[in-house]
Design a protein around this motif. Sequence first.
Motif, mmCIF file in Angstrom:
data_model
loop_
_atom_site.group_PDB
_atom_site.id
_atom_site.type_symbol
_atom_site.label_atom_id
_atom_site.label_comp_id
_atom_site.label_asym_id
_atom_site.label_seq_id
_atom_site.Cartn_x
_atom_site.Cartn_y
_atom_site.Cartn_z
ATOM 1 N N LEU A 11 0.791 -1.221 0.000
ATOM 2 C CA LEU A 11 0.000 0.000 0.000
ATOM 3 C C LEU A 11 0.829 1.281 0.000
ATOM 4 C CD1 LEU A 11 -2.638 -1.197 2.613
ATOM 5 C CD2 LEU A 11 -3.048 -0.851 0.167
ATOM 6 N N LEU A 12 2.054 1.209 0.488
ATOM 7 C CA LEU A 12 2.823 2.430 0.708
ATOM 8 C C LEU A 12 3.995 2.626 -0.246
ATOM 9 C CD1 LEU A 12 2.951 2.407 4.619
ATOM 10 C CD2 LEU A 12 1.203 3.384 3.109
ATOM 11 N N ALA A 13 4.421 1.583 -0.942
ATOM 12 C CA ALA A 13 5.617 1.707 -1.790
ATOM 13 C C ALA A 13 5.456 2.809 -2.837
ATOM 14 C CB ALA A 13 5.926 0.370 -2.465
ATOM 15 N N GLU A 14 4.352 2.817 -3.555
ATOM 16 C CA GLU A 14 4.175 3.805 -4.617
ATOM 17 C C GLU A 14 4.044 5.221 -4.068
ATOM 18 O OE1 GLU A 14 4.062 5.774 -8.033
ATOM 19 O OE2 GLU A 14 4.691 3.692 -7.719
ATOM 20 N N PRO A 15 3.209 5.475 -3.031
ATOM 21 C CA PRO A 15 3.161 6.834 -2.477
ATOM 22 C C PRO A 15 4.510 7.307 -1.945
ATOM 23 C CG PRO A 15 1.272 5.555 -1.725
ATOM 24 C CD PRO A 15 2.179 4.609 -2.439
ATOM 25 N N LEU A 16 5.278 6.419 -1.328
ATOM 26 C CA LEU A 16 6.605 6.801 -0.837
ATOM 27 C C LEU A 16 7.545 7.124 -1.992
ATOM 28 C CD1 LEU A 16 7.087 4.237 2.072
ATOM 29 C CD2 LEU A 16 7.051 6.726 2.304
ATOM 30 N N ARG A 17 7.510 6.314 -3.018
ATOM 31 C CA ARG A 17 8.396 6.525 -4.165
ATOM 32 C C ARG A 17 8.054 7.822 -4.889
ATOM 33 N NH1 ARG A 17 8.469 1.234 -6.977
ATOM 34 N NH2 ARG A 17 6.404 1.924 -7.631
ATOM 35 N N ALA A 18 6.762 8.152 -4.908
ATOM 36 C CA ALA A 18 6.317 9.359 -5.612
ATOM 37 C C ALA A 18 6.372 10.600 -4.727
ATOM 38 C CB ALA A 18 4.893 9.158 -6.124
ATOM 39 N N GLY A 19 6.660 10.433 -3.420
ATOM 40 C CA GLY A 19 6.727 11.567 -2.517
ATOM 41 C C GLY A 19 5.390 12.181 -2.200
ATOM 42 N N ARG A 20 4.327 11.367 -2.192
ATOM 43 C CA ARG A 20 2.990 11.906 -1.934
ATOM 44 C C ARG A 20 2.233 11.077 -0.888
ATOM 45 N NH1 ARG A 20 -0.143 8.388 -4.606
ATOM 46 N NH2 ARG A 20 0.640 7.364 -6.503
ATOM 47 N N LEU A 21 2.948 10.595 0.117
ATOM 48 C CA LEU A 21 2.325 9.798 1.176
ATOM 49 C C LEU A 21 1.372 10.664 1.998
ATOM 50 C CD1 LEU A 21 2.448 6.972 2.656
ATOM 51 C CD2 LEU A 21 4.018 8.091 4.253
ATOM 52 N N THR A 22 0.189 10.123 2.291
ATOM 53 C CA THR A 22 -0.814 10.837 3.094
ATOM 54 C C THR A 22 -1.278 9.976 4.251
ATOM 55 O OG1 THR A 22 -2.727 10.002 1.856
ATOM 56 C CG2 THR A 22 -1.619 11.976 0.983
ATOM 57 N N GLY A 23 -1.988 10.602 5.166
ATOM 58 C CA GLY A 23 -2.591 9.857 6.271
ATOM 59 C C GLY A 23 -3.587 8.831 5.789
ATOM 60 N N ALA A 24 -4.262 9.116 4.696
ATOM 61 C CA ALA A 24 -5.222 8.148 4.145
ATOM 62 C C ALA A 24 -4.517 6.871 3.709
ATOM 63 C CB ALA A 24 -5.969 8.772 2.971
ATOM 64 N N ASP A 25 -3.282 7.005 3.179
ATOM 65 C CA ASP A 25 -2.512 5.818 2.800
ATOM 66 C C ASP A 25 -2.191 4.977 4.035
ATOM 67 O OD1 ASP A 25 -2.277 6.485 0.009
ATOM 68 O OD2 ASP A 25 -0.772 7.971 0.570
ATOM 69 N N LEU A 26 -1.792 5.626 5.125
ATOM 70 C CA LEU A 26 -1.458 4.898 6.352
ATOM 71 C C LEU A 26 -2.698 4.233 6.942
ATOM 72 C CD1 LEU A 26 0.941 7.487 8.031
ATOM 73 C CD2 LEU A 26 1.529 5.563 6.558
ATOM 74 N N ALA A 27 -3.838 4.892 6.851
ATOM 75 C CA ALA A 27 -5.075 4.319 7.377
ATOM 76 C C ALA A 27 -5.454 3.039 6.644
ATOM 77 C CB ALA A 27 -6.202 5.345 7.287
#
Length: 412
Positions: free
Chosen positions: A318-334
Amino acid sequence: MSERTTCVVAGGGPAGMVLGLLLARAGVEVTVLEKHADFLRDFRGDTVHPTTIDLLDELGLGKRFAALPQSRLDKVTFPMPDGGELVVGDLRRLDVPHPYIAMVPQWDFLDLLADAARAEPTFTLRMNTEVTDLLRERGAVRGVRCRTRDGTEGELRADLTVGADGRWSLVRRRSGLRPKEAPVPFDVWWFRLPRRESDPAGMLMPAMRNRQFAVVIPREGYYQIAYIGAKGADAGLRAEGIASFRARIARLMPALADRVDALESMDDVKHLDVRMNRLRRWHADGVLCLGDAAHAMSPLGGVGINLAVQDAVAAAHLLAEPLRAGRLTGADLAKVHRRRWLPTVAVQGLQRLLHRVIVEPVMAGRREGPPRPLVRLLGAVPKLSFVPAYLIGVGVRPERAPAFARRPPPGC
């Protein structure tokens, strides 16, 4: 000294090392901080379940894992008063590539993961480095403060901080996340006794009598034994001394009475303060907890490692792509919490049931074996042993390795 990474993981246990390996294979810059100099610790969880072995196959590590020293458990049994056994969970009934639980020293398992992760250019493992606090900016977590064994202090800034630092997690505590505790009436005392070639293998055999309970886990060359007693009894056991403890174990497990002298002092008996809890919310702004930091488990079933690994796999998905793109959000962590909530609740529910119907009655002296209705049911329908075997060996929602992390085995 201040440095930067994309994801910093506090704790080099199963959850931390699996997450570090998977994120690195996705091209995410990840740094794992482990406060010890190595992974050598006695009586850490050593059970590697079928779904975790499948994961290692998918990661191209199956052959290397199979070469590690290990013993295999293919059934969970309870002793009967007539000397027989009741098979409660038969892993041989599972339709999986590896229908057994592998008992592997955790340090070997972690060394395997660390070696594989070091082959990835975006992975860093720092041993002898302890997380001492969290870095905050405008209320959000933006990395950690850390200290090395020689006293050098520094900062490691990150887009995501992951607490994989166990049930006494500093990351969890500093981030303001509070677990909900469930009552557990017992603690565990771990120790080893010699194992002989003539001893039976391939089973997990509890002993129940005289208001006492123990689980015998066959390992390579020895038995790892969990003695289960009343919570808060550690000081009293140690005051009684090793001779009294040897006699207690000999009465509980007569088949092993001829080897209890291998326990030289109470220093050979390690106390585990059992906790069962889980976070209502696994994340805050910039921080996520996994494994025991998110949900401490009872040792019954040895499922803690498997759940921690599955948490890490889900987080990587769930988090690899948001982290790689620099756009991680709280919704991703949820999303990680939502995906892993049901498996966590289901396993803890099963463990609480086992506490109530098996462990507590034995410790209260109400009986010396499993409940009679359970004995009759499994005797009449042996195939029902598939159900606990599935819950223990596979779980409610097994996770598969993400496509970006898969590798063929060496030589293919």
